[in-house]
Motif scaffolding. Structure first.
Motif, PDB file in Angstrom:
ATOM      1  N   LEU A 262    -106.677 -22.470  16.044  1.00 37.17           N
ATOM      2  CA  LEU A 262    -105.628 -23.309  15.481  1.00 37.17           C
ATOM      3  C   LEU A 262    -105.065 -24.256  16.540  1.00 37.17           C
ATOM      4  O   LEU A 262    -104.724 -25.409  16.237  1.00 37.17           O
ATOM      5  CB  LEU A 262    -104.512 -22.440  14.905  1.00 37.17           C
ATOM      6  N   HIS A 263    -104.943 -23.771  17.772  1.00 38.76           N
ATOM      7  CA  HIS A 263    -104.489 -24.647  18.866  1.00 38.76           C
ATOM      8  C   HIS A 263    -105.493 -25.762  19.112  1.00 38.76           C
ATOM      9  O   HIS A 263    -105.114 -26.922  19.338  1.00 38.76           O
ATOM     10  CB  HIS A 263    -104.289 -23.824  20.140  1.00 38.76           C
ATOM     11  N   LEU A 264    -106.781 -25.437  19.088  1.00 39.48           N
ATOM     12  CA  LEU A 264    -107.803 -26.449  19.331  1.00 39.48           C
ATOM     13  C   LEU A 264    -107.807 -27.498  18.223  1.00 39.48           C
ATOM     14  O   LEU A 264    -107.838 -28.707  18.499  1.00 39.48           O
ATOM     15  CB  LEU A 264    -109.180 -25.783  19.434  1.00 39.48           C
ATOM     16  N   LYS A 265    -107.733 -27.062  16.988  1.00 40.07           N
ATOM     17  CA  LYS A 265    -107.765 -28.007  15.870  1.00 40.07           C
ATOM     18  C   LYS A 265    -106.536 -28.910  15.854  1.00 40.07           C
ATOM     19  O   LYS A 265    -106.631 -30.105  15.582  1.00 40.07           O
ATOM     20  CB  LYS A 265    -107.896 -27.233  14.554  1.00 40.07           C
ATOM     21  N   ARG A 266    -105.375 -28.323  16.149  1.00 45.23           N
ATOM     22  CA  ARG A 266    -104.159 -29.153  16.202  1.00 45.23           C
ATOM     23  C   ARG A 266    -104.235 -30.136  17.367  1.00 45.23           C
ATOM     24  O   ARG A 266    -103.806 -31.290  17.242  1.00 45.23           O
ATOM     25  CB  ARG A 266    -102.923 -28.254  16.352  1.00 45.23           C
ATOM     26  N   ALA A 267    -104.768 -29.700  18.496  1.00 47.48           N
ATOM     27  CA  ALA A 267    -104.888 -30.576  19.663  1.00 47.48           C
ATOM     28  C   ALA A 267    -105.802 -31.756  19.374  1.00 47.48           C
ATOM     29  O   ALA A 267    -105.547 -32.885  19.815  1.00 47.48           O
ATOM     30  CB  ALA A 267    -105.405 -29.795  20.870  1.00 47.48           C
ATOM     31  N   TRP A 268    -106.887 -31.516  18.632  1.00 40.80           N
ATOM     32  CA  TRP A 268    -107.786 -32.607  18.257  1.00 40.80           C
ATOM     33  C   TRP A 268    -107.046 -33.670  17.449  1.00 40.80           C
ATOM     34  O   TRP A 268    -107.203 -34.871  17.691  1.00 40.80           O
ATOM     35  CB  TRP A 268    -108.954 -32.067  17.428  1.00 40.80           C
ATOM     36  N   VAL A 269    -106.244 -33.237  16.482  1.00 39.93           N
ATOM     37  CA  VAL A 269    -105.525 -34.187  15.637  1.00 39.93           C
ATOM     38  C   VAL A 269    -104.465 -34.934  16.447  1.00 39.93           C
ATOM     39  O   VAL A 269    -104.344 -36.162  16.362  1.00 39.93           O
ATOM     40  CB  VAL A 269    -104.885 -33.466  14.435  1.00 39.93           C
ATOM     41  N   ARG A 270    -103.701 -34.209  17.238  1.00 43.71           N
ATOM     42  CA  ARG A 270    -102.635 -34.851  18.019  1.00 43.71           C
ATOM     43  C   ARG A 270    -103.185 -35.876  19.008  1.00 43.71           C
ATOM     44  O   ARG A 270    -102.511 -36.856  19.339  1.00 43.71           O
ATOM     45  CB  ARG A 270    -101.840 -33.794  18.780  1.00 43.71           C
TER      46      ARG A 270
ATOM     47  N   THR B 283     -92.964 -38.987   7.436  1.00 43.61           N
ATOM     48  CA  THR B 283     -94.215 -39.081   8.175  1.00 43.61           C
ATOM     49  C   THR B 283     -94.396 -40.515   8.656  1.00 43.61           C
ATOM     50  O   THR B 283     -93.485 -41.336   8.533  1.00 43.61           O
ATOM     51  CB  THR B 283     -95.403 -38.605   7.310  1.00 43.61           C
ATOM     52  N   ALA B 284     -95.570 -40.847   9.212  1.00 40.90           N
ATOM     53  CA  ALA B 284     -95.768 -42.172   9.783  1.00 40.90           C
ATOM     54  C   ALA B 284     -97.243 -42.544   9.782  1.00 40.90           C
ATOM     55  O   ALA B 284     -98.122 -41.682   9.693  1.00 40.90           O
ATOM     56  CB  ALA B 284     -95.231 -42.221  11.219  1.00 40.90           C
ATOM     57  N   PHE B 285     -97.513 -43.842   9.886  1.00 37.80           N
ATOM     58  CA  PHE B 285     -98.876 -44.330  10.087  1.00 37.80           C
ATOM     59  C   PHE B 285     -99.199 -44.185  11.575  1.00 37.80           C
ATOM     60  O   PHE B 285     -99.227 -45.155  12.324  1.00 37.80           O
ATOM     61  CB  PHE B 285     -98.987 -45.798   9.671  1.00 37.80           C
ATOM     62  N   ASP B 286     -99.428 -42.959  11.999  1.00 34.13           N
ATOM     63  CA  ASP B 286     -99.607 -42.718  13.433  1.00 34.13           C
ATOM     64  C   ASP B 286    -101.047 -42.366  13.804  1.00 34.13           C
ATOM     65  O   ASP B 286    -101.337 -42.051  14.958  1.00 34.13           O
ATOM     66  CB  ASP B 286     -98.674 -41.597  13.906  1.00 34.13           C
ATOM     67  N   LEU B 287    -101.949 -42.437  12.833  1.00 33.63           N
ATOM     68  CA  LEU B 287    -103.337 -42.062  13.097  1.00 33.63           C
ATOM     69  C   LEU B 287    -104.304 -43.239  13.021  1.00 33.63           C
ATOM     70  O   LEU B 287    -105.473 -43.103  13.358  1.00 33.63           O
ATOM     71  CB  LEU B 287    -103.779 -40.975  12.104  1.00 33.63           C
ATOM     72  N   GLY B 288    -103.840 -44.392  12.581  1.00 37.04           N
ATOM     73  CA  GLY B 288    -104.721 -45.543  12.473  1.00 37.04           C
ATOM     74  C   GLY B 288    -105.627 -45.449  11.264  1.00 37.04           C
ATOM     75  O   GLY B 288    -105.845 -44.383  10.692  1.00 37.04           O
ATOM     76  N   GLY B 289    -106.156 -46.596  10.859  1.00 39.84           N
ATOM     77  CA  GLY B 289    -107.107 -46.635   9.769  1.00 39.84           C
ATOM     78  C   GLY B 289    -106.554 -46.227   8.418  1.00 39.84           C
ATOM     79  O   GLY B 289    -107.307 -45.862   7.509  1.00 39.84           O
TER      80      GLY B 289
END
Length: 304
Positions: A273-281, A108-114
């Motif tokens: 599920l598409h909407l929730k994943r899109a929010w995170v991405r 994984t990665a620090f790709d979300l900030g904070g």
């Protein structure tokens, strides 16, 4: 100049779609949601054997030796299937973290900030970190993207990290978004053809037709931008592609919910599920604000 995908690229895309349809169809997706198991280690290894993670690794290093253009096509299909897990980080870690290319390691990665890290509990390594950090679980909008907050958090954002990972990470995430945006178009059109009101399919009504048409245009514009950025690998074009892809994925999922009506908001439907994943991405690798700042700087620099 012809910018259409080559026959080999189309075959690659079709092959990945067939693999995911057979290995991670709707039943597997719903099983992941029900069990909370986001990373199927068996599937992860199969993806590694198929070259998913080693796609851009040179052949001399045991990779497939292809480029960003091919990687974008592959990740688009993964986005369409809502395949969970830190796909982008593991792909970027090929050749850097042992086992990443083969799919025997989950990175994984620090790709979300904070200090937020996705899939930390299922990962073997964090890209750019000397060791696997510990973190506390925090609530995630997406049931298939578990989040942890690492503290103390020291971001690995030196110049090498930024140049090696952030731009390609943003582009591959944009490709995932494009796959999701295209899939929600399919879901909306199919439902509009099946659901009847007043004795005819709701797709016969002009308002629904216009909604679906706007969804298609949004998805195709984003796809074109992502494909172009994959060819040029230009940082500014990647930022623009990420902006368009994020908007397409989020807005298309919302419009798809509108086409489905109350049915779309139920747990049994896949639209949410598409909407929730899109929010995170949309928050991964490069946010809208970061992309806008980069584009604004480029415009100011080009101004007379």
């Amino acid at each position: 100049m012809d910018f259409q995908p080559t026959e080999d690229q189309r075959d690659l895309k079709a092959g990945v779609r067939d693999l995911l349809a057979g290995r991670y169809g709707r039943e597997a997706l719903r099983a992941s949601v029900d069990t909370g198991v986001c990373v199927d280690r068996g599937l992860w290894r199969e993806l590694g054997e198929a070259g998913f993670f080693a796609l851009r690794l040179p052949e001399a290093d045991g990779g497939v030796g292809l480029g960003l253009a091919e990687a974008v096509l592959v990740f688009e299909e993964a986005g369409r299937a809502l395949l969970p897990g830190p796909l982008v980080a593991t792909h970027l870690a090929a050749g850097v973290v042992p086992g990443a290319a083969a799919g025997t390691a989950v990175v994984t990665a620090f790709d979300l900030g904070g200090g937020l890290v996705s899939h930390l509990g299922e990962a073997d390594a964090v890209l750019g970190a000397p060791e696997l950090p510990s973190g506390s679980r925090v609530r995630s909008a997406d049931p298939l993207t578990p989040l942890h907050r690492v503290s103390p958090y020291v971001p690995p954002y030196d110049s090498s990290y930024l140049s090696s990972y952030v731009s390609p990470g943003a582009l591959l995430t944009a490709a995932l978004q494009v796959g999701s945006a295209g899939r929600t178009v399919e879901l909306a059109v199919r439902y509009a053809g099946e659901r009847e009101q007043f004795g005819q399919p709701i797709g016969a009504f002009q308002a629904v037709k216009h909604l679906c048409a706007r969804m298609l245009v949004r998805a195709e514009v984003a796809r074109t931008a992502v494909y172009a950025a994959a060819v040029t690998a230009d940082d500014t074009e990647i930022a623009a592609a990420k902006l368009l892809a994020d908007e397409a994925a989020v807005t298309n999922a919302r419009d798809c919910l509108q086409v489905h009506g109350g049915m779309g908001f139920t747990w049994e439907a896949d639209v949410h599920l598409h909407l929730k994943r899109a929010w995170v991405r949309a928050e991964q690798w490069r946010t809208a604000a970061e992309s806008e700042e980069l584009l604004a700087a480029e415009l100011l620099e080009a101004a007379p």
